[in-house]
Structures are given as structure tokens and as C-alpha cells.
Design an enzyme around this catalytic site. Structure first.
Site, PDB file in Angstrom:
ATOM      1  CG  HIS A  59       3.200   8.007 -17.735  1.00  9.82           C
ATOM      2  ND1 HIS A  59       4.848   8.215 -17.697  1.00  9.82           N
ATOM      3  CD2 HIS A  59       2.762   9.303 -16.279  1.00  9.82           C
ATOM      4  CE1 HIS A  59       5.077   9.418 -16.161  1.00  9.82           C
ATOM      5  NE2 HIS A  59       3.476   9.998 -15.177  1.00  9.82           N
ATOM      6  CE1 TYR A 116       7.476  10.685 -13.636  1.00 10.78           C
ATOM      7  CE2 TYR A 116       7.996   8.255 -11.717  1.00 10.78           C
ATOM      8  CZ  TYR A 116       7.148   9.596 -12.573  1.00 10.78           C
ATOM      9  OH  TYR A 116       6.155   9.417 -12.122  1.00 10.78           O
ATOM     10  CB  ALA A 122      -0.679   0.216   1.058  1.00  2.00           C
ATOM     11  CG  ASP A 129       4.962   5.453  -9.527  1.00  2.00           C
ATOM     12  OD1 ASP A 129       4.096   4.062  -9.547  1.00  2.00           O
ATOM     13  OD2 ASP A 129       5.673   6.181  -9.689  1.00  2.00           O
ATOM     14  CG  LEU A 179      10.618   5.672  -2.914  1.00  2.00           C
ATOM     15  CD1 LEU A 179      10.704   6.429  -1.751  1.00  2.00           C
ATOM     16  CD2 LEU A 179      11.991   4.784  -3.102  1.00  2.00           C
ATOM     17  N   GLY A 180       7.639   7.075  -4.290  1.00  2.00           N
ATOM     18  CA  GLY A 180       7.731   7.399  -5.481  1.00  2.00           C
ATOM     19  C   GLY A 180       8.855   7.989  -6.026  1.00  2.00           C
ATOM     20  CE  LYS A 197       3.578   6.176 -12.780  1.00  2.00           C
ATOM     21  NZ  LYS A 197       5.073   6.559 -12.542  1.00  2.00           N
TER      22      LYS A 197
END
Ligand code: A2P
Length: 320
Positions: free
Chosen positions: A114, A52, A18, A47, A21-22, A81
Site C-alpha cells: 500500500h 479501509y 478498466a 478495489d 469501484l473505489g 492491499k
């Protein structure tokens, strides 16, 4: 001491941790250390996204943790993504293969479209009209069918979307052979999106809340002068003080109480730990209700960077 892991079901037999880590905005030179620290704390969900531009460093950190025995691959959930310039069917597999190579993984747990916005191949971000492709030119089922094939090949376990409005999600849900298991969207007390939560709950689609802390480290060009701050909201502060927790922990706990997965970004070891511990907190119905009164329908990531310069996309249409 590693906290017990909260998770939500994606199928009867599979679950997703749940708290993830972004990694958006986590810079080279810091993101690898953040991933290593997070995995040592007990995070089991990372994630990522090709846009990125940090997946190689994340991949190195994951590899070292797998090799060193910190975590087993089957106990780790990795999401990535598909970027906007690879939506045509022939570009989907090569894009996934680049991501797998960068992350040094044999398969992804989850691969998401995305944005519902198309760019021409090889254009990372268009500077003019000729860099965009109109939405109708690549029907979502073209991209989706290519992703379904990758599931069948064993390169991805689950597929889903990000930033899909209810209209787009319903259409995809109706047409898809392999159903989307996830919509990753911006969610926090200023943007609660209850109708989306209701629809997803009734269709077995999980939701991941991005920018759960309001993304205070967004680049300046994604900020507006008069934006409200989530981490400084007086109601958030008051409840956090009463519970002797931080405002960030309160925001994460609120997201988990709504049964949404949440992916706070941090590169700071103390905050990584505090954020992870948010899964142990309990909020009362009154505290939840009070936070629920804060909705402003305010997007920090409003998609306005996709409009202008002759683009066929508008924010109204993206979110309609
Ligand atoms: P840092 O990476 O230095 O910890 P979001 O996940 O909404 O995009 O927000 C990320 C931002 O919030 C980053 O600036 C991050 O900074 C900061 N942040 C992450 N965790 C916390 C926390 N527990 N308290 C305050 N700020 C935090």
C-alpha cells in the site's frame, strides 16, 4: 442495459477491467450496498484495502452476488492491499489470510504494497517515533519475496505496489523475480505524472489512477485550506458541458484515454452508473490536450500524514 467492458492487459492472456469501484472512505452500512449495486450495473473490478476497514461488508456483498449468480468469480477482479504494519516477511501471509477471510475469497486477483512506509506490527497508525520502522530495516525485496511465495501458493494471481516513486519502482522491477504488474498512484489532471506513465508503458506495468475525482470526501485532516477543486475546474466544466456529460465522467474518460485504470469511489447508485458509462465516451485529441494543460503537480494525498512525531519518513523522500 450493461455497458461494454473496457479492459487493459496485465499479461498476454489476462486483463483487468478498466473501471473499478473505489472503496476508500465508503462507510459501513453503505459500502455493501454500493458493491451490490455496482456489480448489478456491470462493474467487475472492486478495489479494496485492509486499512479501509470495510472488507467484511464488501465480502458479504460479493458472496451474495456470487451465490446469486450476478457474477462468476473468474469474471470478477478483486484487488486488496498489504498495510504498512505487515511488511516483515513473517507478517505478509497472515495479513493476506485476514484479508481473504474478511472478503470471503479463496484468492485475490491483485495484492499491492500500500505504501513504501513501515509501521511496527499491530500498530495501525503510529502516534510516535516508536511506531515506525525505518525504510532500510525492511528492504522491499523482503516483503516482495514473501508476496511472490503467495503467488506460487495460488493465493494471489498478480502482485504490485501503490504510491511507489519511479526510483522505488525501477529498483523493484530490476530485482523482482515475479515482476510487479501494477503501480496504483494518485492521478488526475492536476497530477498527471507523465514520466511514470512512460516508464510503466515501456515495462509492461499497468497504472491505476486513484482519487480520479480529487477525493472531495477526504477526511478534514487530509485537506488543506486553499486546495484547487477538480470537479469545479472551469475547463473541465466547459468541455463537459459541450459534450453534455458530467465533469466526473469527463475526468474518468480522460484517465481511460491515457490507458490508466481508474477507480472512482461512489456509494450513490446514479453516480455509480454514470461513472461506469464513462467508458463509452470518446474525447478528441484537442479535448485531451486542453485537459493536459491543467497539470499543477498537485497531490491531494501527499503522504504528509506519515511525517512528524519523530517519524523517519518525509514527503520529499516518499515521492523522490
Ligand atoms: P459519493 O460516494 O456520494 O458518490 P474519488 O474517487 O476521487 O476519491 O472521489 C470520491 C468522491 O467523489 C466521493 O465524495 C463521491 O461521492 C464523489 N463522486 C463519485 N462519483 C461522482 C460523480 N459522478 N459526480 C460527482 N461526485 C462524485
Amino acid at each position: 442495459m450493461v455497458s461494454p467492458m473496457k479492459s487493459f492487459n496485465v499479461t498476454d492472456s489476462d486483463s483487468i477491467p478498466a473501471i473499478g469501484l473505489g472503496t476508500w472512505k465508503a462507510k459501513s452500512g453503505t459500502v455493501g450496498k454500493a458493491v451490490t449495486t455496482a456489480l448489478n450495473i456491470g462493474y467487475r473490478h472492486i478495489d479494496c484495502a485492509s486499512i479501509y476497514n470495510n472488507q467484511k461488508e464488501i465480502g458479504n456483498a460479493i458472496t451474495k452476488c456470487l451465490d446469486g449468480g450476478t457474477v462468476k468469480r473468474e469474471n470478477l477482479w478483486v484487488t486488496s492491499k498489504l498495510w504498512n504494519n505487515a511488511h516483515a516477511a513473517r507478517h505478509v501471509r497472515p495479513a493476506l489470510e485476514r484479508t481473504l477471510k474478511d472478503l470471503n475469497l479463496q484468492y485475490l486477483d491483485l495484492y499491492l504494497i500500500h505504501w513504501p512506509v513501515h509501521f511496527r506490527a499491530n500498530i495501525t497508525f503510529p502516534k510516535g517515533a516508536d511506531g515506525f520502522i525505518a525504510e532500510e530495516e525492511i528492504p522491499v525485496m523482503e516483503t516482495w519475496t514473501a508476496m511472490e511465495k503467495l503467488v506460487k501458493k495460488g493465493l494471489i494471481r498478480f502482485i504490485g505496489v501503490c504510491n511507489f516513486s519511479l526510483r522505488r519502482l525501477k529498483k523493484l522491477q530490476e530485482q523482482a523475480h515475479i515482476k510487479p504488474v501494477m503501480n496504483q498512484i494518485e492521478l488526475h489532471p492536476y497530477l498527471q505524472q507523465q514520466p511514470m506513465l512512460d516508464y510503466c508503458e515501456s515495462h509492461d506495468i499497468q497504472i491505476t489512477a486513484y482519487s480520479p475525482l480529487g477525493s472531495p470526501d477526504r477526511p478534514a485532516n487530509l485537506k488543506k485550506a486553499d486546495e484547487p477543486s477538480l470537479l469545479q475546474n472551469p475547463v473541465i466544466w466547459k468541455i463537459a458541458r459541450e459534450k453534455a456529460i458530467s465533469p466526473a465522467q469527463l475526468l474518468l474518460s480522460w484517465a481511460l484515454h491515457r490507458k490508466t485504470i481508474v477507480i472512482p469511489k461512489s456509494v450513490n447508485p446514479t453516480r455509480l452508473r454514470k461513472n461506469f458509462e464513462a467508458q463509452e465516451l470518446t474525447l478528441s485529441p484537442e479535448q485531451m490536450e486542453l485537459i493536459n494543460t491543467l497539470d499543477l503537480n498537485h497531490r491531494f494525498i501527499d503522504g504528509s500524514f506519515f511525517q512528524g512525531s519523530g517519524s523517519p519518513y518525509t514527503t520529499e523522500d516518499i515521492w523522490a
